[in-house]
Design a protein around this motif. Structure first.
Motif, PDB file in Angstrom:
ATOM      1  N   SER A 236       0.836  -1.197   0.000  1.00 53.71           N
ATOM      2  CA  SER A 236       0.000   0.000   0.000  1.00 53.71           C
ATOM      3  C   SER A 236       0.872   1.249   0.000  1.00 53.71           C
ATOM      4  CB  SER A 236      -0.901   0.013   1.237  1.00 53.71           C
ATOM      5  OG  SER A 236      -0.134   0.230   2.417  1.00 53.71           O
ATOM      6  N   THR A 237       0.308   2.329  -0.498  1.00 54.36           N
ATOM      7  CA  THR A 237       1.025   3.600  -0.519  1.00 54.36           C
ATOM      8  C   THR A 237       1.435   4.018   0.882  1.00 54.36           C
ATOM      9  OG1 THR A 237      -0.141   4.305  -2.520  1.00 54.36           O
ATOM     10  CG2 THR A 237       0.839   6.035  -1.163  1.00 54.36           C
ATOM     11  N   GLU A 238       0.580   3.798   1.850  1.00 59.89           N
ATOM     12  CA  GLU A 238       0.899   4.173   3.232  1.00 59.89           C
ATOM     13  C   GLU A 238       2.047   3.332   3.774  1.00 59.89           C
ATOM     14  OE1 GLU A 238       1.203   5.942   6.766  1.00 59.89           O
ATOM     15  OE2 GLU A 238       0.120   6.661   4.998  1.00 59.89           O
ATOM     16  N   ALA A 239       2.088   2.042   3.444  1.00 59.99           N
ATOM     17  CA  ALA A 239       3.191   1.183   3.891  1.00 59.99           C
ATOM     18  C   ALA A 239       4.515   1.643   3.291  1.00 59.99           C
ATOM     19  CB  ALA A 239       2.910  -0.263   3.516  1.00 59.99           C
ATOM     20  N   VAL A 240       4.491   2.012   2.016  1.00 60.18           N
ATOM     21  CA  VAL A 240       5.700   2.517   1.368  1.00 60.18           C
ATOM     22  C   VAL A 240       6.150   3.812   2.038  1.00 60.18           C
ATOM     23  CG1 VAL A 240       6.664   3.413  -0.780  1.00 60.18           C
ATOM     24  CG2 VAL A 240       5.148   1.411  -0.830  1.00 60.18           C
ATOM     25  N   ARG A 241       5.217   4.687   2.308  1.00 59.78           N
ATOM     26  CA  ARG A 241       5.545   5.962   2.969  1.00 59.78           C
ATOM     27  C   ARG A 241       6.214   5.721   4.325  1.00 59.78           C
ATOM     28  NH1 ARG A 241       3.296   9.350   6.705  1.00 59.78           N
ATOM     29  NH2 ARG A 241       3.704  11.579   6.393  1.00 59.78           N
ATOM     30  N   LEU A 245      10.190   6.870   5.190  1.00 56.33           N
ATOM     31  CA  LEU A 245      10.481   7.804   6.277  1.00 56.33           C
ATOM     32  C   LEU A 245      11.350   7.154   7.339  1.00 56.33           C
ATOM     33  CD1 LEU A 245       7.013   9.584   6.691  1.00 56.33           C
ATOM     34  CD2 LEU A 245       9.087  10.480   5.609  1.00 56.33           C
ATOM     35  N   GLU A 246      11.077   5.899   7.649  1.00 61.38           N
ATOM     36  CA  GLU A 246      11.873   5.193   8.647  1.00 61.38           C
ATOM     37  C   GLU A 246      13.299   4.973   8.150  1.00 61.38           C
ATOM     38  OE1 GLU A 246      12.150   3.074  12.454  1.00 61.38           O
ATOM     39  OE2 GLU A 246      11.083   4.754  11.573  1.00 61.38           O
ATOM     40  N   ALA A 247      13.448   4.579   6.900  1.00 64.36           N
ATOM     41  CA  ALA A 247      14.782   4.355   6.337  1.00 64.36           C
ATOM     42  C   ALA A 247      15.589   5.648   6.322  1.00 64.36           C
ATOM     43  CB  ALA A 247      14.662   3.792   4.920  1.00 64.36           C
ATOM     44  N   LYS A 248      14.947   6.759   5.961  1.00 64.54           N
ATOM     45  CA  LYS A 248      15.640   8.050   5.969  1.00 64.54           C
ATOM     46  C   LYS A 248      16.113   8.407   7.374  1.00 64.54           C
ATOM     47  CE  LYS A 248      13.987  11.535   3.640  1.00 64.54           C
ATOM     48  NZ  LYS A 248      13.055  12.542   3.067  1.00 64.54           N
ATOM     49  N   ARG A 249      15.235   8.224   8.346  1.00 64.72           N
ATOM     50  CA  ARG A 249      15.576   8.585   9.721  1.00 64.72           C
ATOM     51  C   ARG A 249      16.720   7.732  10.264  1.00 64.72           C
ATOM     52  NH1 ARG A 249      14.818   6.713  14.656  1.00 64.72           N
ATOM     53  NH2 ARG A 249      13.530   4.956  13.980  1.00 64.72           N
ATOM     54  N   MET A 281       3.783   6.893  -6.758  1.00 66.34           N
ATOM     55  CA  MET A 281       4.678   7.961  -7.194  1.00 66.34           C
ATOM     56  C   MET A 281       4.213   9.325  -6.669  1.00 66.34           C
ATOM     57  SD  MET A 281       7.120   6.474  -8.703  1.00 66.34           S
ATOM     58  CE  MET A 281       6.882   4.844  -7.992  1.00 66.34           C
ATOM     59  N   GLU A 282       2.924   9.544  -6.647  1.00 72.11           N
ATOM     60  CA  GLU A 282       2.391  10.799  -6.104  1.00 72.11           C
ATOM     61  C   GLU A 282       2.819  10.975  -4.648  1.00 72.11           C
ATOM     62  OE1 GLU A 282       0.964  13.201  -7.603  1.00 72.11           O
ATOM     63  OE2 GLU A 282      -0.342  12.518  -9.245  1.00 72.11           O
ATOM     64  N   GLU A 283       2.791   9.900  -3.881  1.00 69.33           N
ATOM     65  CA  GLU A 283       3.194   9.972  -2.478  1.00 69.33           C
ATOM     66  C   GLU A 283       4.697  10.157  -2.336  1.00 69.33           C
ATOM     67  OE1 GLU A 283       2.839  10.414   1.425  1.00 69.33           O
ATOM     68  OE2 GLU A 283       1.134  10.168   0.058  1.00 69.33           O
ATOM     69  N   LEU A 284       5.465   9.432  -3.140  1.00 70.09           N
ATOM     70  CA  LEU A 284       6.925   9.558  -3.066  1.00 70.09           C
ATOM     71  C   LEU A 284       7.389  10.964  -3.406  1.00 70.09           C
ATOM     72  CD1 LEU A 284       8.163   6.210  -4.699  1.00 70.09           C
ATOM     73  CD2 LEU A 284       8.121   6.805  -2.280  1.00 70.09           C
ATOM     74  N   ALA A 285       6.648  11.645  -4.261  1.00 72.11           N
ATOM     75  CA  ALA A 285       7.018  13.012  -4.648  1.00 72.11           C
ATOM     76  C   ALA A 285       7.033  13.948  -3.443  1.00 72.11           C
ATOM     77  CB  ALA A 285       6.057  13.528  -5.714  1.00 72.11           C
ATOM     78  N   LYS A 286       6.349  13.585  -2.373  1.00 69.87           N
ATOM     79  CA  LYS A 286       6.300  14.421  -1.172  1.00 69.87           C
ATOM     80  C   LYS A 286       7.455  14.132  -0.210  1.00 69.87           C
ATOM     81  CE  LYS A 286       1.242  13.905  -1.364  1.00 69.87           C
ATOM     82  NZ  LYS A 286       0.067  13.372  -0.623  1.00 69.87           N
ATOM     83  N   LEU A 287       8.242  13.082  -0.483  1.00 70.97           N
ATOM     84  CA  LEU A 287       9.181  12.580   0.527  1.00 70.97           C
ATOM     85  C   LEU A 287      10.631  12.938   0.272  1.00 70.97           C
ATOM     86  CD1 LEU A 287       7.615   9.033   1.089  1.00 70.97           C
ATOM     87  CD2 LEU A 287       7.118  11.182   2.265  1.00 70.97           C
TER      88      LEU A 287
END
Length: 514
Positions: A236-241, A245-249, A281-287
């Motif tokens: 899901s898009t939320e799972a990817v998000r 975020l966790e990997a970045k942190r 992709m729409e969600e990733l564009a925010k990250l």
């Protein structure tokens, strides 16, 4: 972040289970029904990623093997995990007090995996071998391990863990005996970070992630249909998000090399479900990330898709072109996926939209002549494809190609160390095998002449990445070619037959057979 894949108390039913989900025991009564995870005694587990004895250095390696990442993420939290990755030079502590040593394999590192496994067993440790290679060569692998895991481990790993703790480890666990993996677990980046010997990384190192698993296509040279399967599973898009975020942190630190982390999408084929990918992709564009991914060519023949990829941070798309000859594509079961006549148009459209295309091409001694090599090299250079990958056709165990070639006695070398896709291991009847190996390397290096590099850098975005990777490829290929010419690396000798007369009928027969 909690361990996203911690097995549930009541796992998916396994084939051969009772109606309440308990696993039927083997004749010796050793298999037990799964108990609540917290009732299992804590184990100390070492997970190893071997480096093949002849594996080339690569600037494209991710921070950890996704196979290992999945195992870490689905292991219950009471167990202590340590990682050792030889691709990064991690030492291996054979004297460590481990309850279980797990080693993941690909064909090119199988021999090294066996060496490591043998040494641990000499030290009295329990060794489990898993991964693509041993899944299809489990009889070979059983000589080196206490246990072999075949196929995806998500629905069987809890059983392995419990059996190790209970002292009832079986010789083999096959994913086909368990419920199918219909969902993919989220990756627990924090737990992997704690288990790893690496610290935070800057924008030069890639963090692995997957959005999807599986691929519905059946390319004959690809192991995915028989390992991960044709079932296409989408997070899901939320799972990817959450995972991004966790990997970045956990993993990323800003530096003079940039404030944006680099992710390596490890999907077998990102471009299958277009609508779902648009949403992701729409969600990733925010990250605020940059990434590379393997994507089906037809997925890129769409302006909206390409624009969304660029907006999301896709810095390059790896496309498996395989050949510029449509008949050859048909021989690989890829004729309906790729249309060679469309290649140049799609490449140019993507570049105009800001998406450089990385390419993968195959060379097959049963089909491709030196003139075909010339044409492929010319195509790569003229179209300014970034980071081109040119591979000698290699029939990996588990692929349809391997089955066909094995049946036709076309495999002449099964030294797994040579299965790097840069060594000739199949029959070469049209040319001298040694000459063919050299010609292949010369054409591969020809994709990295100074003129070709300059054109590639000039026409594509991400000029620094393109320059650095081109220089690294050029240096590595120069070394490989020199070693080959000096006889350090040679294909096995073959009793070559004189070439048959080339007719339209004979060409069609070769293509159909291979």
């Amino acid at each position: 972040m909690t361990s996203a894949g911690t097995p549930p108390v009541t796992p998916p039913r396994r084939a051969g289970t009772t109606t309440n989900g308990a696993v039927k025991p083997t004749p010796d009564g050793s298999l037990q029904s799964l108990r609540p995870v917290e009732s299992i005694r804590p184990l100390k587990i070492l997970l190893i990623t071997p480096k093949g004895n002849k594996e080339e250095e690569s600037s494209q390696k991710a921070l950890f093997s996704m196979a290992v990442g999945v195992i870490v993420s689905i292991t219950p939290p009471q167990h202590q995990i340590e990682l050792a990755d030889e691709l990064f030079g991690d030492p291996i502590n054979y004297a460590g007090d481990y309850d279980l040593v797990g080693i993941t394999t690909r064909s090119l590192n199988a021999n090294r995996a066996y060496e490591i496994a043998d040494e641990f067993r000499r030290h009295g440790k329990k060794v489990v071998l898993g991964g693509v290679h041993v899944s299809f060569n489990y009889m070979e692998a059983l000589d080196h391990a206490d246990c072999v895991v075949s196929g995806e481990a998500e629905n069987l790993w809890a059983q392995v863990i419990q059996d190790v703790a209970d002292g009832t480890l079986q010789r083999r666990y096959d994913s086909k005996d368990f419920a199918p993996v219909n969902q993919v677990p989220e990756i627990d980046y924090e737990r992997i970070f704690r288990a790893s010997k690496r610290g935070k990384v800057d924008a030069r190192k890639s963090i692995p992630i997957y959005i999807t698993r599986g691929c519905p296509f059946v390319c004959s040279f690809c192991v995915t249909p028989n390992f991960t399967g044709r079932l296409y599973r989408i997070q899901s898009t939320e799972a990817v998000r959450r995972q991004v975020l966790e990997a970045k942190r956990v993993w990323f630190r800003e530096s003079r090399y940039g404030k944006t982390p680099w992710f390596m999408f490890t999907d077998e084929n990102l471009g299958v479900n277009k609508q779902s990918m648009w949403e992701t992709m729409e969600e990733l564009a925010k990250l605020n990330i940059r990434f590379s991914s393997f994507i089906s060519l037809k997925f890129l023949d769409d302006r909206k898709t390409v624009d969304l990829l660029v907006k999301a941070g896709c810095a390059m798309a790896l496309v498996g072109f395989e050949s510029i000859n449509q008949e050859t594509l048909k021989a690989y079961n890829k004729g309906r996926i790729n249309t060679a006549a469309d290649y140049a148009r799609i490449i140019e459209a993507c570049r105009t939209s800001g998406l450089p295309i990385q390419c993968n091409f195959l060379v097959n001694p049963a089909i491709d002549t030196y003139e075909d090599m010339d044409a492929t090299m010319k195509f790569v250079v003229e179209n300014a494809l970034v980071m081109p990958i040119y591979s000698i056709l290699t029939p990996y165990p588990g692929t349809q190609l391997y089955k066909d070639y094995k049946a036709q006695d076309l495999i002449v070398d099964e030294d797994w160390d040579k299965y790097t896709a840069n060594n000739l291991v199949v029959r070469c009847e049209r040319y001298d095998p040694y000459d063919y190996q050299i010609k292949y390397l010369e054409h591969f290096l020809g994709m990295f002449t100074w003129k070709a590099i300059a054109r590639r850098v000039m026409l594509n975005k991400n000029k620094l990445i393109t320059t650095v990777t081109s220089l690294l490829f050029r240096r590595n290929l120069e070394e490989q070619l020199e070693n080959c010419k000096q006889g350090v690396r040679r294909p096995v000798a073959q009793d070559n037959l004189p070439p048959p007369p080339v007719t339209n009928e004979s060409v069609e027969t070769v293509v159909e057979a291979h």
